[in-house]
Enzyme design. Structure first.
Site, PDB file in Angstrom:
ATOM      1  N   ASP A 117      85.802 -66.040  77.950  1.00 28.00           N
ATOM      2  CA  ASP A 117      87.022 -67.036  77.959  1.00 28.00           C
ATOM      3  C   ASP A 117      88.055 -66.324  77.499  1.00 28.00           C
ATOM      4  O   ASP A 117      88.292 -64.807  77.557  1.00 28.00           O
ATOM      5  CB  ASP A 117      86.750 -67.904  76.842  1.00 28.00           C
ATOM      6  N   ASN A 127      84.426 -75.349  74.055  1.00 25.35           N
ATOM      7  CA  ASN A 127      84.401 -75.474  75.210  1.00 25.35           C
ATOM      8  C   ASN A 127      83.214 -74.507  75.787  1.00 25.35           C
ATOM      9  O   ASN A 127      83.070 -74.402  76.947  1.00 25.35           O
ATOM     10  CB  ASN A 127      85.629 -75.433  75.938  1.00 25.35           C
TER      11      ASN A 127
END
Lengths: 1105, 348
Positions: free
Chosen positions: A381, A755
């Site tokens: 990420d 997420n």
């Protein structure tokens, strides 16, 4: 299928849909034992052990006491069941906490405080500011007069900026009191996991509004796990509850992860099993033949002429039991134990403690440490993982003057401070724009501090910076903005806000300066959105340079500009703007066009540079791991530009001309396909070039690529060492992981936000950063670390050591079991193939449980290379990635070694103890002693570094062997009474042991030395260098790489590397997945070529191992 | 949120030690950090060559010493199972052995090759006799041997657990098949004294075989195996049985029969009167009589010497080979090894 939700209907629906109880549990009290047993027995090894244990209950065929198998078996099962139960209990506790949280819900028309688990579909739930949303709601009311509310969705999609949600038009203007009594029906889809879509309709029942159907979108919902922010209260109707919420649906049950090593061990176990079956069949047949031809003649055996019907099976079954130790039951216990210890080492590691927050690293999943050493792809990420997720204003350029260039912090730049205090008009104007040209809302806390609530972190950073420079934006009431500058208060009236869109890439404010009544246009935006509209005649070269310079440093830049508007100009434009804002068709486009008309002829004031600071050591970490042959993919929900910028600044991709970034985009399926094909073509060509090629794709295009062109995309994924995927959803992240996994790559996903949870769960290894976005990712992950840079240590040190240690431990476990088993097999040839066990039950059990398990357990402390060496030479990780320390060829080596040792022990014991000394117990103990001595020396020889514990375990175990046997020899009741005392008094015993050790170990030492010196593997070379103080060690004391190296030039190393490593690692890489796959053309043929090529490669490997 | 102070505080925190961080030394800390002081042995040519040389220097003398010990043992081995059958019955050995009416007496003449010093051990050797057969090994009951009938669970003695209602004492195949050839020795005219006491292990006599367990119903059944036992002698004194019940691990084994406690001179002829009772014919076994002196290493066994010499020579050879390799092809260790990542690429 539709779901009809009756608002505020207390009776119906209760039974129709589940309540809001969240359950992540795997078991219940009732089904725990059957389910857990079923799960445990689904592993082949456990079934095998159970079968053996059952067979041993038949005394006719059992060579030893059945307790020797049942005891360990029950122990193993109890241990893993307890572990599961413990984990499940913790899941239960955390669910319970969430379920019992109290929320305000309307019941029978009255607001009541109830537990979150009692919310039913159709209930009206009231939320206060900063409340967590307990289930998926459709908004019906908010404290905001316009029906807006702000939510933070970080737990869901990881985006930390606030999002606006709006109540549906039908509910607009309903009085707060009436909201309690609202009735209606919502028609919505059945629960699904799409967090971007909610296509539903609402119809309120009279008296509220006529029967109009009001369409609902995701904008009208607040979803479970979001937080209500900046809004006093909001209320909504529960539409999805419990595990049926959008978050709950997308949570998915994490599958238990199995390491590549476990899979390999299982495979080898399977091979040994087959071998065992063959041995059993051969011996069984031989035994039956011998029985029929020889044993019938041997009157003293007294075989009956006619046996029972199962007579033919007896001898094979006996051999099956005799050979059952070939598959060591201790391997599972030992592996579980050492894996637990690996995990503990990670927990304990002080070099992986985040000093800022004092968070230690934590291994939640204790079973997969070895996989860390075999990672091939890291999917990371961006925000919060690579960066700190803290935006800080760093530099600026005002009217061509650079501030903050010397010390890297404009706020401390004396010149700027001086310019501010002297009131230079450009600087003041610049600060004003920084302070007010935004959508930030200042609030005063009780202590008088001003807190800013910003949708974007950049704006927050700018306002904060302006406040530092004495331009304090302190109040916004209605359209009036109040700014305090050097004790004077300035007021501005906002006339229009020209909002930011990703197409326009700028935002502007039209406001009236209340001091002098002038109308001003303030703009800020990306350089390409501001500089072209500069006033004719203004030199923008300065600013372009500034932008370039800042971007080069990895800073996020914004250009600030302004101009004064004439009254009539504003009026004229204002009308157009209002008109555009009220159009129904193509509103966004129309508005943008109108904005364009006023945003020109700007006076560019300067450039701000904001740093989303990279975490410490991120570029070095990426660089080191790259060198270790790990490929990086960046998956981010962020914008493409930001992603690329960050990627550049952390060595993720190299700037032109060294690197090349290919972009896949397109709005339609066809465009995406063309783009994909083009990129694929380029990739195919450039793989041979020493160029760092990466591709970038956004979520939209990725959607098409994943759904329609999966094959092409998979090929691309294989070709590309680097990729940037922006604007991807959590499920897309997981899909990407899936694609890489489907190509048999070992993937590691690292992220910090909610997420990333799915990607983390999907990947072979999930690493969570316990960062600013909460602990959700860290909780779901297998490992949680405080900072990205610890990944280096996690992989190179812990992962690698774990791999090496498990490789040794598992193969050694087979070695020692095979050793004793081979001796039994040899013995059966001189005992009439009747299945006699040479060793007694006690010895056999103790052999597996004590004598051979203890010394090898301390191999968890073994280090083949020091940590520093590994970090300096990350390339050495190739050995783990390619699985060179545990594969069929190394295993064959161990197999051969055990066969050789069995021959040595057997021949020496039967020849040394022939004729008058051939007493059964004595021969058995001589052979057993030989095995123990040999295994002690084998462990010693395979140990690379001896600590006190190793010495204790290896030599102490030998002493323990004698102690235990002396004790047994002292018990008159035991079968081996006096045997060991007798033996220890005989010189022939000691000479035999001496002979066995010498004959067993000297060839092994000779081979090892020969390989070590004349055919050294890279590990050996490094060991030699490290231990004899070669040139490297002197170089190596410079621990982390010197800072200047990290700048852009380093990328050359990472670029040239692929070229270098192929020849260097020719034999190595041919079985590393990268090489085989890279060379083959289409994605689907390498599966076959891989499997075909694997066998010859292994044989080639054994030279080096 | 005060950004500036935020960053400066992080810098500050890094300098300070974390509160609650344990002492950075101590064995436990080092263990947790995997940092225990360790010695890392290196296989340098010098150590390896020296090790092999040393092993050679140990094993070659050891081999010579053990060979000498083995050679000092004088051993007479006489296979008598064939010779003892009268010529006419040699074609039907089974008949000879199973027919009780045929006399089993037999005389053997053994010439002493070298002078033998007392004690001279008398062994009988059986070849191709599987005392280690699973069915055979298991067929005994140690508790019964020690406690007699008190312990009635004789299921392990299958197939010879009981005769009539009572368990056989001692039960099982091993006892049932006890060896029963007997030997008498004379030298010239005088009979040689054979001491048949203390041939079994003392520990077995005292702790494994009961002093008040009598073989009262032994070999009474329809199946007659080996020898019979004196029903009036307790098992602990039945030393032949005790010796026999120490099962051999190999199909060729020797068991102690007795000791001659006088020296024998070279070229003496010993006459052995033996009763050839035991049936080794049906399965092609061999019976041998062995007279042997003993050394510190036990009986005659060249294996130790040969194996030691072999290993010693092997180690010497290896060390020479490695020495030559090292001289001819010296490999500086860890030599500019970092060339290897890159430079070697051209060579390999």
């Amino acid at each position: 299928m539709k779901r009809y939700v009756y608002i505020n209907d207390d009776e119906s629906a209760h039974d129709l849909y589940c309540d809001n109880r969240i359950s992540n549990r795997k078991y219940t009290v009732l089904n725990f034992i059957p389910k857990n047993l079923w799960e445990q027995f689904s592993r082949f090894m456990n079934q095998y052990f159970l079968l053996i244990a059952c067979l041993q209950l038949w005394s006719l065929i059992t060579p030893v006491n059945p307790a020797s198998t049942w005891g360990p078996l029950i122990f193993i099962f109890a241990v893993s069941a307890t572990k599961e139960a413990w984990d499940d209990y913790h899941r239960y506790l955390s669910d319970k906490k969430a379920n019992e949280k109290e929320v305000w819900v309307v019941r029978n028309g009255i607001k009541k405080l109830i537990q979150a688990q009692d919310i039913h579909v159709g209930n009206i739930v009231w939320l206060r500011e900063n409340d967590e949303v307990p289930c998926d709601l459709v908004l019906i009311g908010s404290s905001d007069p316009q029906g807006l509310c702000y939510i933070e969705t970080a737990a869901m999609d990881g985006e930390t900026d606030l999002k606006t949600r709006v109540i549906p038009s039908a509910c607009m203007g309903i009085d707060v009191e009436l909201l309690h009594k609202i009735k209606g029906v919502i028609e919505c889809p059945t629960p699904n996991k799409d967090i971007r879509r909610f296509d539903a309709n609402m119809r309120l029942f009279p008296p509220f509004i006529d029967n109009d159907i009001c369409p609902l979108t995701i904008k009208n919902t607040v979803l479970q796990s979001c937080y209500l922010r900046n809004t006093e209260w909001a209320c909504g109707v529960a539409v999805y509850t419990g595990n049926e919420t959008k978050l709950g649906m997308s949570r998915g049950i994490p599958e238990p992860k199995l390491t590549a090593m476990d899979a390999m061990i299982d495979k080898l176990t399977g091979a040994i099993f087959v071998f065992q079956i063959v041995v059993v069949m051969v011996l069984g047949i031989a035994g039956n033949v011998w029985k029929d031809t020889e044993a019938k003649k041997q009157w003293y055996v007294l075989y009956p002429d006619k046996g029972p019907w199962y007579e033919l099976l007896i001898i094979p079954l006996r051999f099956e039991l005799l050979c059952s130790i070939m598959i060591p039951i201790s391997i599972k216990v030992s592996l579980d134990l050492v894996k637990g210890l690996y995990a503990k080492f990670i927990d304990w590691d002080h070099r992986m403690v985040d000093l800022e927050t004092s968070t230690p690293s934590n291994a939640t999943n204790t079973a997969i440490s070895e996989d860390l050493g075999q990672v091939e792809y890291i999917l990371t990420d961006k925000t919060g993982t690579l960066t700190e997720n803290k935006m800080i204003f760093r530099r600026c350029c005002i009217s061509g003057i650079f501030y903050g260039n010397e010390n890297g912090d404009a706020l401390k730049d004396v010149e700027l401070l001086h310019a501010v205090s002297s009131g230079s008009p450009d600087v003041v104007q610049f600060l004003t724009i920084m302070a007010i040209c935004n959508t930030v809302i200042p609030t005063q806390s009780k202590t008088g501090d001003i807190l800013y609530k910003a949708q974007s972190q950049d704006e927050d950073a700018l306002v904060q910076a302006a406040a530092h420079l004495h331009m304090v934006f302190f109040n916004k009431s209605g359209n009036i903005l109040e700014v305090k500058f050097n004790s004077s208060i300035l007021q501005y009236e906002v006339l229009e806000t020209l909002e930011f869109t990703s197409d326009r890439k700028r935002m502007s404010l039209v406001l009236r300066d209340c001091q002098n009544g002038k109308i001003l246009l303030l703009s800020k935006g990306a350089d390409e959105a501001i500089l072209p509209y500069a006033r004719t005649g203004q030199q923008t070269r300065n600013f372009i340079e500034a932008v370039e310079q800042y971007a080069h440093l990895g800073l996020r830049t914004l250009c600030l500009a302004w101009r004064e508007l004439r009254e009539d100009e504003y009026r004229e434009w204002s009308l157009m703007f209002k008109e555009a804002n009220s159009t129904l068709v193509d509103r966004e486009w129309r508005v943008a066009e109108v904005c364009q008309r006023i945003e020109h002829n700007l006076e560019v004031l300067g450039v701000t540079a904001i740093e989303d600071r990279l975490q410490d050591g991120v570029p070095e970490t990426i660089e080191t791991l790259r060198k270790a042959g790990i490929n990086f993919w960046m998956l981010t929900g962020d914008k493409q530009n930001t992603a690329i910028q960050i990627a550049l600044s952390c060595n993720f991709i190299s700037p032109e001309p060294k690197g090349q970034l290919l972009s896949i985009d397109g709005k339609t399926e066809d465009e995406v396909r063309r783009s994909l094909e083009r990129v694929l073509l380029t990739m195919r060509i450039t793989t041979s070039e020493p160029k760092d090629v990466a591709f970038v794709i956004d979520g939209w295009a990725l959607d098409f690529a994943l759904n329609h062109y999966r094959k092409a995309f998979t090929e691309l994924a294989i070709l590309s060492r680097t990729a940037i995927c922006c604007r991807v959803t959590p499920s897309q992240k997981a899909q990407l992981v899936q694609i890489l996994k489907s190509c048999d790559y070992r993937t590691l996903a690292i992220g910090d936000g909610g997420n990333d949870v799915r990607m983390i769960q999907q990947a072979d290894i999930g690493v969570g950063i316990s960062g600013r976005e909460g602990l959700q990712a860290a909780r779901a992950a297998d490992y949680s670390i405080g900072k990205f840079r610890f990944l280096k240590r996690l992989i190179l040190v812990h992962g690698r050591y774990s791999y090496n240690r498990t490789a040794f431990l598992s193969q050694y476990s087979f070695y020692k079991s095979l050793l004793i088993c081979f001796i039994q097999i040899f013995f059966s040839f001189i005992s009439g193939v009747s299945g006699t066990s040479l060793f007694n039950s006690v010895s056999l059990m103790a052999y597996n449980v004590f004598y051979t398990s203890v010394p090898v357990l301390v191999s968890v402390l073994d280090k083949d290379l020091s940590e520093e060496t590994v970090i300096q030479h990350p390339q050495i990780l190739f050995y783990c990635q390619a699985g060179r320390l545990l594969n069929p060829s190394t295993f064959a080596g161990w197999f051969g070694r055990s066969l050789f040792h069995a021959v040595v022990v057997f021949l020496i014991s039967i020849h040394a103890y022939a004729y008058d000394k051939s007493e059964m117990e004595e021969v058995s103990m001589v052979a057993l002693s030989g095995c123990i001595w040999l295994q002690a020396f084998v462990v010693a020889m395979e140990t690379n570094s001896f600590t006190i514990l190793q010495h204790l375990a290896i030599w102490g175990n030998l002493a323990g062997f004698y102690a235990i046997n002396w004790i047994f020899s002292a018990l008159p009741a035991s079968g081996m009474y006096t045997i060991m005392f007798r033996l220890c008094r005989q010189p022939s015993y000691w000479i035999s042991i001496f002979l066995m050790t010498a004959a067993g170990m000297s060839p092994i030492l000779a081979i090892k030395y020969f390989r070590y010196t004349y055919r050294p593997s890279k590990i050996n070379t490094l060991q030699q260098a490290e231990r004899l103080g070669g040139p490297i060690v002197s170089l190596g004391t410079i621990e982390p790489q010197p800072r200047p190296l990290i700048e852009k030039d380093v990328s050359t190393l990472s670029i040239t590397q692929p070229k270098n490593r192929n020849p260097v690692y020719e034999p190595l890489l041919s079985d590393s997945p990268n090489a085989t796959r890279r060379s083959s053309g289409t994605p689907f043929d390498f599966f076959q070529s891989q499997s075909r090529s694997s066998l010859p490669n292994y044989s080639r490997n054994c030279k080096d191992n | 949120m005060d950004l500036d102070s935020g960053t400066s505080s992080t810098v500050g925190a890094r300098v300070q030690a974390i509160p609650g961080r344990p002492a950075q030394h101590g064995a436990l800390y080092q263990f947790k950090q995997q940092n225990l002081p360790a010695c890392k042995p290196v296989l340098t040519p010098a150590t390896v060559i020296a090790t092999f040389l040393l092993m050679g220097f140990i094993f070659i003398p050891l081999g010579l010493i053990t060979l000498r010990a083995s050679n000092s043992v004088v051993e007479i081995v006489d296979r008598y199972d064939i010779e003892c059958i009268p010529e006419e019955l040699r074609s039907n050995k089974l008949l000879y052995i199973t027919d009780d009416s045929i006399s089993k007496n037999c005389s053997r003449f053994l010439k002493v090759p070298k002078s033998m010093r007392a004690p001279i051990y008398i062994y009988y050797q059986l070849d191709n006799y599987y005392q280690n057969h699973r069915r055979y090994v298991k067929s005994r009951n140690d508790k019964q041997l020690l406690h007699g009938l008190g312990d009635n669970s004789t299921s392990s003695c299958i197939p010879l657990e009981s005769s009539g209602d009572l368990p056989i004492v001692p039960c099982g195949l091993i006892a049932w098949s006890v060896f029963n050839d007997t030997f008498k020795f004379s030298s010239g005219s005088s009979e040689l004294k054979v001491n048949r006491k203390n041939i079994a292990w003392k520990s077995d006599r005292n702790h494994k075989f009961g002093k008040d367990v009598y073989p009262f119903n032994f070999q009474n059944g329809p199946l007659i195996g080996g020898g019979k036992l004196d029903p009036n002698t307790p098992l602990s004194d039945q030393e032949d049985l005790i010796v026999w019940m120490r099962t051999a691990a190999l199909p060729s084994f020797r068991k102690l029969y007795g000791r001659i406690e006088e020296d024998l001179d070279a070229d003496d002829v010993i006459v052995v009167q033996l009763m050839n009772n035991y049936n080794a014919y049906s399965f092609g076994g061999k019976k041998k009589l062995v007279l042997s002196t003993s050394s510190w290493l036990g009986g005659k066994n060249d294996f130790f010497g040969v194996a030691s010499l072999f290993i010693g020579t092997f180690c010497m050879l290896i060390s020479i080979v490695f020495l030559l390799l090292h001289v001819k092809n010296p490999r500086p260790y860890g030599d500019a090894m970092y060339t290897s990542w890159n430079k070697k690429s051209s060579s390999s």
